[in-house]
Design an enzyme around this catalytic site. Structure first.
Site, short mmCIF file in Angstrom:
data_model
loop_
_atom_site.label_atom_id
_atom_site.label_comp_id
_atom_site.label_asym_id
_atom_site.label_seq_id
_atom_site.Cartn_x
_atom_site.Cartn_y
_atom_site.Cartn_z
N LYS A 174 30.30 -67.36 -49.84
CA LYS A 174 29.15 -68.26 -49.71
C LYS A 174 27.89 -67.41 -49.62
O LYS A 174 27.55 -66.90 -48.56
CB LYS A 174 29.32 -69.11 -48.43
CG LYS A 174 28.55 -70.41 -48.37
CD LYS A 174 27.07 -70.37 -48.58
CE LYS A 174 26.15 -70.14 -47.44
NZ LYS A 174 24.72 -70.10 -47.86
N GLY A 227 23.72 -61.71 -41.20
CA GLY A 227 22.58 -62.61 -41.13
C GLY A 227 21.92 -62.50 -39.78
O GLY A 227 21.98 -61.46 -39.12
N SER A 228 21.31 -63.58 -39.35
CA SER A 228 20.54 -63.55 -38.11
C SER A 228 21.44 -63.60 -36.88
O SER A 228 22.55 -64.14 -36.94
CB SER A 228 19.57 -64.73 -38.09
OG SER A 228 20.31 -65.94 -38.18
N VAL A 231 22.36 -67.32 -35.91
CA VAL A 231 23.50 -67.93 -36.63
C VAL A 231 24.79 -67.20 -36.28
O VAL A 231 25.85 -67.82 -36.12
CB VAL A 231 23.24 -67.93 -38.16
CG1 VAL A 231 24.48 -68.42 -38.91
CG2 VAL A 231 22.04 -68.82 -38.51
N GLY A 232 24.71 -65.89 -36.10
CA GLY A 232 25.89 -65.11 -35.73
C GLY A 232 26.54 -65.62 -34.45
O GLY A 232 27.77 -65.71 -34.34
N GLU A 249 27.31 -58.81 -38.59
CA GLU A 249 26.26 -57.81 -38.77
C GLU A 249 24.94 -58.55 -38.67
O GLU A 249 24.60 -59.33 -39.55
CB GLU A 249 26.37 -57.14 -40.14
CG GLU A 249 27.56 -56.23 -40.32
CD GLU A 249 27.50 -54.98 -39.46
OE1 GLU A 249 26.41 -54.66 -38.94
OE2 GLU A 249 28.54 -54.35 -39.29
N CYS A 283 17.44 -55.45 -42.32
CA CYS A 283 17.96 -55.37 -40.95
C CYS A 283 17.67 -54.01 -40.36
O CYS A 283 17.56 -53.86 -39.15
CB CYS A 283 19.45 -55.64 -40.96
SG CYS A 283 20.32 -54.64 -42.16
N GLU A 384 12.83 -59.38 -33.45
CA GLU A 384 12.84 -59.12 -34.89
C GLU A 384 11.82 -60.02 -35.58
O GLU A 384 11.77 -61.21 -35.34
CB GLU A 384 14.24 -59.42 -35.46
CG GLU A 384 14.35 -59.07 -36.93
CD GLU A 384 15.76 -59.30 -37.48
OE1 GLU A 384 16.29 -60.41 -37.30
OE2 GLU A 384 16.31 -58.37 -38.09
P1 NAP Z 1 20.62 -66.41 -41.81
O1 NAP Z 1 19.64 -67.50 -41.83
O2 NAP Z 1 21.38 -66.15 -40.58
O3 NAP Z 1 21.60 -66.68 -43.04
C1 NAP Z 1 22.63 -65.81 -43.42
C2 NAP Z 1 23.70 -66.60 -44.15
O4 NAP Z 1 24.32 -67.50 -43.23
C3 NAP Z 1 23.17 -67.47 -45.27
O5 NAP Z 1 24.12 -67.50 -46.32
C4 NAP Z 1 23.04 -68.81 -44.60
O6 NAP Z 1 23.03 -69.90 -45.49
C5 NAP Z 1 24.27 -68.83 -43.73
N1 NAP Z 1 24.22 -69.77 -42.60
C6 NAP Z 1 23.14 -70.35 -42.03
N2 NAP Z 1 23.52 -71.17 -41.01
C7 NAP Z 1 24.88 -71.10 -40.94
C8 NAP Z 1 25.86 -71.70 -40.09
N3 NAP Z 1 25.52 -72.52 -39.10
N4 NAP Z 1 27.16 -71.40 -40.30
C9 NAP Z 1 27.53 -70.54 -41.27
N5 NAP Z 1 26.64 -69.95 -42.11
C10 NAP Z 1 25.33 -70.21 -41.94
O7 NAP Z 1 19.93 -65.02 -42.17
P2 NAP Z 1 18.92 -64.74 -43.36
O8 NAP Z 1 17.63 -65.35 -43.00
O9 NAP Z 1 19.53 -65.10 -44.65
O10 NAP Z 1 18.85 -63.16 -43.31
C11 NAP Z 1 18.02 -62.48 -42.43
C12 NAP Z 1 18.74 -61.99 -41.21
O11 NAP Z 1 19.87 -61.22 -41.57
C13 NAP Z 1 17.93 -61.08 -40.34
O12 NAP Z 1 18.09 -61.40 -38.99
C14 NAP Z 1 18.50 -59.70 -40.62
O13 NAP Z 1 18.31 -58.77 -39.60
C15 NAP Z 1 19.92 -60.01 -40.83
N6 NAP Z 1 20.58 -58.97 -41.61
C16 NAP Z 1 21.45 -58.13 -40.96
C17 NAP Z 1 22.07 -57.11 -41.64
C18 NAP Z 1 23.03 -56.19 -40.93
O14 NAP Z 1 23.85 -55.59 -41.59
N7 NAP Z 1 22.99 -56.06 -39.63
C19 NAP Z 1 21.81 -56.93 -42.99
C20 NAP Z 1 20.91 -57.79 -43.63
C21 NAP Z 1 20.32 -58.81 -42.92
P3 NAP Z 1 21.66 -70.43 -46.17
O15 NAP Z 1 21.79 -70.03 -47.57
O16 NAP Z 1 21.69 -71.90 -45.99
O17 NAP Z 1 20.50 -69.80 -45.47
#
Ligand code: NAP
Ligand code: MG
Length: 493
Positions: A174, A227-228, A231-232, A249, A283, A384
């Site tokens: 996904k 992701g965030s 959500v994690g 992550e 990230c 962040e």
């Molecule tokens: P996000 O909003 O948490 O979304 C990440 C993924 O999760 C997307 O595919 C999202 O779908 C999905 N998602 C959202 N809500 C969900 C739920 N309730 N259950 C399951 N899946 C769900 O993060 P983002 O805004 O895309 O990315 C930015 C964040 O990612 C930042 O906080 C960044 O630090 C973090 N990040 C971390 C790393 C690492 O390796 N540590 C690497 C890159 C990014 P949608 O398509 O609907 O949004």
């Protein structure tokens, strides 16, 4: 304009809802790149059942053969690197130089995983009993749900998918709604390389709906999420009901320390790349700059001169240094943090507003921003932001600098510029982060090294390197007693 589909059980298909969503270019919101299926729980069910069924044959495919397919994926990624980089730049905005790097990371990960097919080492260990043989082997786990963000639209899916497949698992993928085309092209490449039907299933749609349905599903054994942190945490809670294996992550609030003995030109290149590369949407982005008081003013002057020269624009143009924010809401979040910083009393040195000159007005551009006089407890020093905003904090010694660096809930990447070997080793020991760079920016992970963070950046797993194969396989412990006797461990030995 193209209409894209899901890929389930070896067939391209629409969502059962027949609904779609749009994919637009963040550098030009008027450019519609395609429509994608808005999938439902019903589609998740089909994808999971497809992955479950194909697991029975994929797990029996020899690991070196699974590796051969991944090697071919690496070859095709290499051939199509430029085309994929352009697609990625169009859908999420970062400059071509960086999207090429994103593809290269996928290529490196493919070849690394391919060679692992001929290793996947287990252990043989002496038994405490006579004529008994002990070994432990890695076995596939089952269906893996992979949920990925938009900022590394190709690299992150490859970090998850290649080791998952190599270990003999099947996949429900996904991708983020902001980067669905890169994900689709990636799956096309897997098909071209010969991945059997049902082994990889792609479903597009909203995380809150289908992401959550994947996490809750009884037949999904593994979840890997990037992701965030917000959500994690939700995923961690809903996955607890079925006791799945979960890798998270999450966010970061990374800092670069510059000591008074540092090579300032080197540190300057580092912070520019770390803070404003990918428009700060990494990230591992450098979100804080911790400067020794003796070089504080001089370094800021050098930094300001360079930041003034950064050119905002469409990432496809070779003249662009910094692309747009990924979306309107991401740009609004960035701006809200700038307002918070001002209220907290930090000094806005440069930026702090939307960039709207000429063509920029069509996209979600934000001016590279620097706050000075930031103190460690301000929100802009701890939370962040995920945008082109750098918070500068002054320090008087390396131990205080490390303490400031550690003063957040996150612990992903970190950096220190110094020529003093004692300070460098103190930093390597005392920084609370998954990654420490000495005389290099907070950005620069290599595919064959473990990647991940401590504290609320993750839940203790690592992607990349040799460590990721632990996550995607289950240990099976095997005892073979060839003595012909009834032998009891601990009792007869
Ligand atoms: P996000 O909003 O948490 O979304 C990440 C993924 O999760 C997307 O595919 C999202 O779908 C999905 N998602 C959202 N809500 C969900 C739920 N309730 N259950 C399951 N899946 C769900 O993060 P983002 O805004 O895309 O990315 C930015 C964040 O990612 C930042 O906080 C960044 O630090 C973090 N990040 C971390 C790393 C690492 O390796 N540590 C690497 C890159 C990014 P949608 O398509 O609907 O949004
Ligand atoms: Mg999102």
């Amino acid at each position: 304009m193209k209409k894209f589909q899901n890929y389930i059980d070896g067939k391209w298909c629409d969502s059962s809802s027949q609904q779609t969503f749009e994919n637009r270019n963040p550098a030009n919101k008027n450019e519609l790149l395609g429509t994608f299926p808005k999938s439902t729980k019903e589609d998740v069910e089909k994808a999971v059942q497809s992955a479950k069924k194909s697991f029975e044959s994929w797990r029996l495919t020899p690991a070196p053969k699974r590796g051969d397919i991944l090697r071919k994926v690496g070859d095709i990624l290499t051939q199509r690197k430029e085309e994929l980089a352009k697609i990625m730049t169009k859908e999420m905005g970062k400059v071509l130089l960086e999207t090429r790097g994103d593809v290269q990371e996928g290529i490196d990960t493919a070849y690394y995983a391919a060679t692992e097919g001929r290793r996947l080492f287990g252990h043989t260990v002496p038994s405490e009993l006579n004529n008994k043989f002990n070994m432990s082997i890695r076995t596939p786990i089952g269906v893996c749900g992979l949920i990925t963000p938009w900022n590394f639209p190709l690299a992150i899916p490859t970090w998850k998918m290649f080791p998952a497949l190599l270990c003999g698992n099947t996949v429900v993928f996904k991708p983020a709604m902001q980067t669905p085309e890169t994900a689709t092209r990636f799956v096309e490449i897997l098909i071209e390389a010969g991945i059997p039907n049902g082994v990889v299933n792609l479903i597009h749609g909203a995380g809150s709906e289908i992401g959550n349905a994947i996490v809750e599903h009884n037949d999904v054994e593994v979840i890997s999420f990037t992701g965030s942190t917000e959500v994690g945490k939700k995923i961690s809670k809903s996955a607890a009901d079925t006791l799945k294996r979960v890798s998270l992550e999450l966010g970061g609030k990374n800092a670069q320390i510059v000591m008074d003995d540092a090579d300032l030109d080197l540190a300057l290149d580092g912070v520019l790349w770390g803070a404003f590369g990918t428009t700060g949407q990494r990230c591992t982005a450098t979100s804080r700059l911790i400067l020794h008081e003796k070089i504080h003013d001089k370094f800021l002057e050098m930094l300001l001169t360079r930041v003034k020269k950064l050119r905002l624009g469409d990432g496809l143009l070779s003249t662009t240094d910094v692309g747009p924010c990924v979306s309107e809401s991401q740009r609004n979040t960035v701006h809200q943090y700038v307002e918070i910083g001002k209220k907290e009393g930090a000094n806005l040195l440069i930026g702090g507003e939307f960039a709207t000159e000429g063509e920029l007005d069509n996209g979600w551009f934000y001016k590279p921003t620097i706050f000075t006089n930031v103190t460690p407890n301000m929100r802009i020093a701890k939370e962040e932001i995920f945008g082109p905003v750098l918070s500068v904090i002054k320090t008087s010694n390396v131990f205080e600098a490390i303490q400031i660096l550690n003063n957040t809930i996150y612990g992903l990447s970190s950096s220190i510029y110094t020529k003093n070997i004692n300070d460098a080793f103190a930093a390597m020991r005392d920084i609370k982060a998954g990654i420490v760079y000495i005389n290099a920016p907070t950005i620069g992970a290599e595919a064959h090294m473990p990647f991940g963070g401590v504290k609320q950046t993750g839940n203790g797993h690592r992607e990349g390197g040799w460590t990721v194969f632990d996550f995607y396989s289950e240990w099976k412990t095997i005892y073979v007693d060839y003595s012909g006797n009834f032998q009891r461990a601990q009792i007869d030995s």
